[in-house]
Design a protein around this motif. Structure first.
Motif, PDB file in Angstrom:
ATOM      1  N   GLU A  83       0.834  -1.202   0.000  1.00  0.00           N
ATOM      2  CA  GLU A  83       0.000   0.000   0.000  1.00  0.00           C
ATOM      3  C   GLU A  83       0.868   1.252   0.000  1.00  0.00           C
ATOM      4  O   GLU A  83       0.351   2.357  -0.082  1.00  0.00           O
ATOM      5  CB  GLU A  83      -0.887   0.030   1.245  1.00  0.00           C
ATOM      6  N   GLY A  84       2.186   1.060   0.197  1.00  0.00           N
ATOM      7  CA  GLY A  84       3.095   2.187   0.216  1.00  0.00           C
ATOM      8  C   GLY A  84       3.080   2.972   1.523  1.00  0.00           C
ATOM      9  O   GLY A  84       3.432   4.140   1.565  1.00  0.00           O
ATOM     10  N   VAL A  85       2.656   2.298   2.601  1.00  0.00           N
ATOM     11  CA  VAL A  85       2.615   2.936   3.919  1.00  0.00           C
ATOM     12  C   VAL A  85       4.040   3.200   4.401  1.00  0.00           C
ATOM     13  O   VAL A  85       4.967   2.449   4.082  1.00  0.00           O
ATOM     14  CB  VAL A  85       1.861   2.012   4.908  1.00  0.00           C
ATOM     15  N   ALA A  86       4.221   4.283   5.197  1.00  0.00           N
ATOM     16  CA  ALA A  86       5.554   4.656   5.681  1.00  0.00           C
ATOM     17  C   ALA A  86       6.165   3.536   6.521  1.00  0.00           C
ATOM     18  O   ALA A  86       5.457   2.805   7.210  1.00  0.00           O
ATOM     19  CB  ALA A  86       5.467   5.930   6.511  1.00  0.00           C
ATOM     20  N   LEU A  87       7.506   3.457   6.440  1.00  0.00           N
ATOM     21  CA  LEU A  87       8.228   2.355   7.082  1.00  0.00           C
ATOM     22  C   LEU A  87       7.942   2.242   8.577  1.00  0.00           C
ATOM     23  O   LEU A  87       7.720   1.153   9.099  1.00  0.00           O
ATOM     24  CB  LEU A  87       9.732   2.542   6.829  1.00  0.00           C
ATOM     25  N   TRP A  88       7.915   3.397   9.274  1.00  0.00           N
ATOM     26  CA  TRP A  88       7.720   3.302  10.728  1.00  0.00           C
ATOM     27  C   TRP A  88       6.335   2.788  11.077  1.00  0.00           C
ATOM     28  O   TRP A  88       6.143   2.110  12.078  1.00  0.00           O
ATOM     29  CB  TRP A  88       8.024   4.640  11.414  1.00  0.00           C
ATOM     30  N   SER A  89       5.341   3.054  10.224  1.00  0.00           N
ATOM     31  CA  SER A  89       4.001   2.524  10.456  1.00  0.00           C
ATOM     32  C   SER A  89       3.982   1.011  10.269  1.00  0.00           C
ATOM     33  O   SER A  89       3.299   0.288  11.005  1.00  0.00           O
ATOM     34  CB  SER A  89       2.993   3.124   9.492  1.00  0.00           C
ATOM     35  N   ILE A  90       4.724   0.535   9.268  1.00  0.00           N
ATOM     36  CA  ILE A  90       4.822  -0.906   9.042  1.00  0.00           C
ATOM     37  C   ILE A  90       5.437  -1.570  10.262  1.00  0.00           C
ATOM     38  O   ILE A  90       4.925  -2.569  10.769  1.00  0.00           O
ATOM     39  CB  ILE A  90       5.688  -1.220   7.800  1.00  0.00           C
ATOM     40  N   LEU A  91       6.523  -0.972  10.763  1.00  0.00           N
ATOM     41  CA  LEU A  91       7.220  -1.559  11.906  1.00  0.00           C
ATOM     42  C   LEU A  91       6.318  -1.582  13.140  1.00  0.00           C
ATOM     43  O   LEU A  91       6.287  -2.563  13.880  1.00  0.00           O
ATOM     44  CB  LEU A  91       8.517  -0.800  12.194  1.00  0.00           C
ATOM     45  N   LEU A  92       5.549  -0.518  13.321  1.00  0.00           N
ATOM     46  CA  LEU A  92       4.654  -0.479  14.478  1.00  0.00           C
ATOM     47  C   LEU A  92       3.606  -1.587  14.388  1.00  0.00           C
ATOM     48  O   LEU A  92       3.319  -2.282  15.367  1.00  0.00           O
ATOM     49  CB  LEU A  92       3.958   0.885  14.558  1.00  0.00           C
ATOM     50  N   ALA A  93       3.036  -1.750  13.192  1.00  0.00           N
ATOM     51  CA  ALA A  93       2.008  -2.779  13.016  1.00  0.00           C
ATOM     52  C   ALA A  93       2.601  -4.176  13.201  1.00  0.00           C
ATOM     53  O   ALA A  93       1.987  -5.040  13.830  1.00  0.00           O
ATOM     54  CB  ALA A  93       1.376  -2.651  11.629  1.00  0.00           C
ATOM     55  N   VAL A  94       3.826  -4.390  12.686  1.00  0.00           N
ATOM     56  CA  VAL A  94       4.489  -5.686  12.851  1.00  0.00           C
ATOM     57  C   VAL A  94       4.747  -5.953  14.337  1.00  0.00           C
ATOM     58  O   VAL A  94       4.524  -7.060  14.835  1.00  0.00           O
ATOM     59  CB  VAL A  94       5.809  -5.723  12.049  1.00  0.00           C
ATOM     60  N   LEU A  95       5.175  -4.905  15.029  1.00  0.00           N
ATOM     61  CA  LEU A  95       5.415  -5.036  16.474  1.00  0.00           C
ATOM     62  C   LEU A  95       4.130  -5.451  17.187  1.00  0.00           C
ATOM     63  O   LEU A  95       4.125  -6.321  18.053  1.00  0.00           O
ATOM     64  CB  LEU A  95       5.920  -3.708  17.033  1.00  0.00           C
ATOM     65  N   ALA A  96       3.019  -4.839  16.774  1.00  0.00           N
ATOM     66  CA  ALA A  96       1.738  -5.131  17.419  1.00  0.00           C
ATOM     67  C   ALA A  96       1.333  -6.578  17.220  1.00  0.00           C
ATOM     68  O   ALA A  96       0.924  -7.266  18.149  1.00  0.00           O
ATOM     69  CB  ALA A  96       0.665  -4.206  16.860  1.00  0.00           C
ATOM     70  N   VAL A  97       1.467  -7.046  15.985  1.00  0.00           N
ATOM     71  CA  VAL A  97       1.055  -8.418  15.684  1.00  0.00           C
ATOM     72  C   VAL A  97       1.951  -9.424  16.397  1.00  0.00           C
ATOM     73  O   VAL A  97       1.541 -10.510  16.771  1.00  0.00           O
ATOM     74  CB  VAL A  97       1.133  -8.667  14.166  1.00  0.00           C
ATOM     75  N   ASN A  98       3.203  -9.031  16.576  1.00  0.00           N
ATOM     76  CA  ASN A  98       4.212  -9.915  17.134  1.00  0.00           C
ATOM     77  C   ASN A  98       4.271  -9.919  18.631  1.00  0.00           C
ATOM     78  O   ASN A  98       5.002 -10.692  19.210  1.00  0.00           O
ATOM     79  CB  ASN A  98       5.590  -9.400  16.681  1.00  0.00           C
ATOM     80  N   PHE A  99       3.532  -9.001  19.252  1.00  0.00           N
ATOM     81  CA  PHE A  99       3.840  -8.700  20.630  1.00  0.00           C
ATOM     82  C   PHE A  99       3.687  -9.860  21.590  1.00  0.00           C
ATOM     83  O   PHE A  99       4.377  -9.947  22.601  1.00  0.00           O
ATOM     84  CB  PHE A  99       3.039  -7.500  21.126  1.00  0.00           C
ATOM     85  N   ARG A 100       2.792 -10.789  21.257  1.00  0.00           N
ATOM     86  CA  ARG A 100       2.602 -11.926  22.155  1.00  0.00           C
ATOM     87  C   ARG A 100       3.899 -12.698  22.376  1.00  0.00           C
ATOM     88  O   ARG A 100       4.070 -13.358  23.383  1.00  0.00           O
ATOM     89  CB  ARG A 100       1.528 -12.854  21.593  1.00  0.00           C
ATOM     90  N   HIS A 101       4.852 -12.569  21.415  1.00  0.00           N
ATOM     91  CA  HIS A 101       6.110 -13.298  21.562  1.00  0.00           C
ATOM     92  C   HIS A 101       6.922 -12.831  22.759  1.00  0.00           C
ATOM     93  O   HIS A 101       7.744 -13.583  23.266  1.00  0.00           O
ATOM     94  CB  HIS A 101       6.943 -13.176  20.280  1.00  0.00           C
ATOM     95  N   VAL A 102       6.697 -11.598  23.207  1.00  0.00           N
ATOM     96  CA  VAL A 102       7.379 -11.145  24.420  1.00  0.00           C
ATOM     97  C   VAL A 102       6.961 -12.026  25.594  1.00  0.00           C
ATOM     98  O   VAL A 102       7.780 -12.411  26.428  1.00  0.00           O
ATOM     99  CB  VAL A 102       7.047  -9.662  24.715  1.00  0.00           C
ATOM    100  N   LEU A 103       5.671 -12.382  25.609  1.00  0.00           N
ATOM    101  CA  LEU A 103       5.170 -13.245  26.687  1.00  0.00           C
ATOM    102  C   LEU A 103       5.771 -14.646  26.584  1.00  0.00           C
ATOM    103  O   LEU A 103       6.163 -15.239  27.584  1.00  0.00           O
ATOM    104  CB  LEU A 103       3.640 -13.327  26.637  1.00  0.00           C
ATOM    105  N   TYR A 104       5.846 -15.180  25.358  1.00  0.00           N
ATOM    106  CA  TYR A 104       6.447 -16.511  25.169  1.00  0.00           C
ATOM    107  C   TYR A 104       7.889 -16.485  25.643  1.00  0.00           C
ATOM    108  O   TYR A 104       8.353 -17.376  26.334  1.00  0.00           O
ATOM    109  CB  TYR A 104       6.465 -16.925  23.687  1.00  0.00           C
ATOM    110  N   SER A 105       8.593 -15.430  25.193  1.00  0.00           N
ATOM    111  CA  SER A 105      10.003 -15.291  25.493  1.00  0.00           C
ATOM    112  C   SER A 105      10.226 -15.198  27.004  1.00  0.00           C
ATOM    113  O   SER A 105      11.136 -15.822  27.555  1.00  0.00           O
ATOM    114  CB  SER A 105      10.522 -14.050  24.770  1.00  0.00           C
ATOM    115  N   ALA A 106       9.353 -14.436  27.672  1.00  0.00           N
ATOM    116  CA  ALA A 106       9.457 -14.316  29.128  1.00  0.00           C
ATOM    117  C   ALA A 106       9.215 -15.668  29.791  1.00  0.00           C
ATOM    118  O   ALA A 106       9.915 -16.061  30.725  1.00  0.00           O
ATOM    119  CB  ALA A 106       8.464 -13.278  29.641  1.00  0.00           C
TER     120      ALA A 106
END
Lengths: 235, 99
Positions: A65-88
């Protein structure tokens, strides 16, 4: 030696149903990514290095969609966030691993890996042999299915004919809905959706992702009642 | 659009960061303030719903129905069958809507 063989056997037994469940997701992602305009090399580099299907869907969707890089990273972080719990949680069962083994183990810490280790460690300690045998099978199945999807997916033709173009939003909706047992789910959801829509119509995309998300997060923090209401982490 | 490989590389780095981060945080700190923890727990709900919300409102009725339908299906089925049934339903609804 017998121990090692038993660990490998256990891992293969446990991984079989998981690998066959993962393969279709990976194949669909491969087919969709090619259909949406990613090159085969870009697709394989994505799957081999990120190795997280939900994050890859988000990245693909927003990148094209041509969204700005930092927005992509934020969305990826959001989707991925449960991994912090796994990692902990992995602190409890990675104690037999050396530093380099841990570093590799984190890269391979996908949902089924977490779920399996979490269940197994209550009965048997998790050995590097078990962990990496299991992980290697998941990774190999993932990459092969990805390639097959990419090669044979285009034979399907225009995917919007089948309603495949809405797979991404539906996938995210199911992920969100899966969290409905979490404390104050409906409060967070309502605030995020309302603020996202408001921002979408006033400021436009992609601000609705960031601002809608931030409003929901602040709601959760504001409504938190302290340690006694703390939820029990997965499993 | 940024270089796709730069985007891919940063996403991979970020993913590795969250997969190792929890372990490192637990090793060095142990606990965090309950409001921060509640906020962190809410990240996927808040950001993903903000991401999907406009799709439900701005596309046609078949798309909106399909999103609701797939959530209801996920009560009964796992992810893949839910998606498959919803995609099928969407294709049929689009036929009816004539688009």
């Amino acid at each position: 030696m017998i121990e090692t063989r038993k660990e490998i056997k256990d891992a293969l037994r446990d991984v079989f149903p998981v690998a066959s469940a993962i393969a279709p997701y990976s194949a669909v992602f491969g087919a969709l990514a090619i259909d949406q305009g990613l090159s085969l090399t870009e697709l394989l580099v994505t799957s081999a290095s990120i190795y997280a299907v939900a994050s890859q869907y988000v990245m693909l969707d927003l990148m094209l969609e041509g969204v700005a890089l930092w927005s992509i990273l934020l969305a990826v972080l959001a989707v991925n966030f449960r991994h912090v719990l796994y990692s902990a949680a992995s602190v409890r069962w990675l104690d037999q691993f050396g530093p380099m083994q841990k570093a590799l183990a984190f890269f391979l810490l996908v949902d089924p890996q977490y779920a399996t280790c979490e269940a197994r460690h209550t009965k048997t300690p998790i050995t590097p042999t078990y962990y990496f045998t299991y992980a290697a099978c998941v990774y190999i199945a993932w990459m092969i299915a990805n390639l097959l999807g990419a090669l044979f997916g285009p034979l399907l033709g225009d995917t919007s004919r089948f309603g495949l173009d809405l797979i991404l939003p539906m996938f995210f909706a199911v992920l969100v809905f899966g969290f409905r047992q979490k404390p104050r789910f409906f409060a967070i959801l309502s605030v995020s959706v309302a603020s996202s829509l408001l921002v979408y119509f006033v400021l436009g995309s992609p601000w609705h992702i960031t601002l809608g998300g931030v409003c929901g997060i602040l709601t959760a923090a504001a409504l938190s009642e302290g340690p006694q209401s703390k939820e029990v982490a997965h499993g | 659009m940024a270089d796709p490989y730069l985007t891919i590389f940063l996403c991979a780095l970020l993913t590795y960061g969250v997969r190792s981060g929890g372990h490192l945080l637990m090793t060095y700190f142990g606990t965090v303030h309950h409001r921060i923890e509640a906020g962190l727990n809410a990240v996927p709900i808040a950001v993903l719903s903000a991401l999907v919300a406009p799709t439900v409102v701005t596309e046609g009725w078949p798309e909106a129905v399909a999103i609701v339908l797939v959530c209801l299906l996920s009560l009964r089925f796992s992810m893949l069958p839910s998606l498959a049934l919803a995609v099928l339903a969407l294709a049929m609804m689009r036929q009816i809507a004539g688009v």
